[in-house]
Enzyme design. Structure first.
Site, PDB file in Angstrom:
ATOM      1  N   CYS A 144       0.826  -1.204   0.000  1.00 13.68           N
ATOM      2  CA  CYS A 144       0.000   0.000   0.000  1.00 13.68           C
ATOM      3  C   CYS A 144       0.867   1.264   0.000  1.00 13.68           C
ATOM      4  CB  CYS A 144      -0.915  -0.040   1.227  1.00 13.68           C
ATOM      5  SG  CYS A 144      -1.789   1.488   1.588  1.00 13.68           S
ATOM      6  N   CYS A 146       0.079   3.746   2.754  1.00 11.88           N
ATOM      7  CA  CYS A 146       0.545   3.212   4.045  1.00 11.88           C
ATOM      8  C   CYS A 146       2.026   3.507   4.230  1.00 11.88           C
ATOM      9  CB  CYS A 146       0.318   1.705   4.130  1.00 11.88           C
ATOM     10  SG  CYS A 146      -1.413   1.204   4.069  1.00 11.88           S
TER      11      CYS A 146
END
Length: 148
Positions: A71, A74
């Site tokens: 991600c 993230c």
């Protein structure tokens, strides 16, 4: 008669429970079982084995960053979350939970998008926020969510 208010602090290394006087939280301290520091100034890597101890057994609120290695947002938020840990400890524990490695816990909390932060107190969710945030906003949101 006076009593010293204390908090149960879960050791980040061995998950042993340690009673620490509130007035001494800022002094750090070490685990009575393994001798490791109780506060490291950085988020813990949470696993199935450690998540419930930190979420439900300790007295400190637990701020969890649900993330995954693939991600991009993230990875973008990781340094901000780490910076927030230096400001929020020792009155709050911060941890990161890899949703790929710990799918059962991510499912338990209904994680649908990442990054998502969930603030827990005594195992109960008290606040949730999704999306990337800078450190100062994470700190402000977390402090407001716990009422201080």
């Amino acid at each position: 008669m006076t009593t010293t208010e204390s908090r149960i602090v879960v050791c980040p290394s061995c998950t042993a429970l340690n009673r620490v006087p509130v007035a001494r939280l800022g002094a750090g301290g070490t685990c009575g079982k393994c001798g490791s520091p109780l506060f490291t100034g950085k988020p813990l890597d949470l696993t199935t084995a450690s998540f419930d101890a930190h979420a439900a057994k300790g007295d400190l609120p637990l701020l969890v960053d649900f993330w995954a290695s693939w991600c991009g947002p993230c990875r973008q938020m990781a340094p901000a979350f780490a910076a927030a840990a230096t400001q929020l400890e020792p009155h709050m524990r911060l941890g990161k939970l890899d949703t790929e490695a710990e799918q059962a816990i991510a499912g338990r909390y209904g994680i649908r998008s990442i990054p998502t932060m969930i603030l827990l107190r005594k195992g109960r969710e008290i606040a949730r926020q999704s999306g990337v945030m800078p450190p100062n906003v994470i700190v402000q949101w977390a402090r407001q969510s716990v009422g201080g």
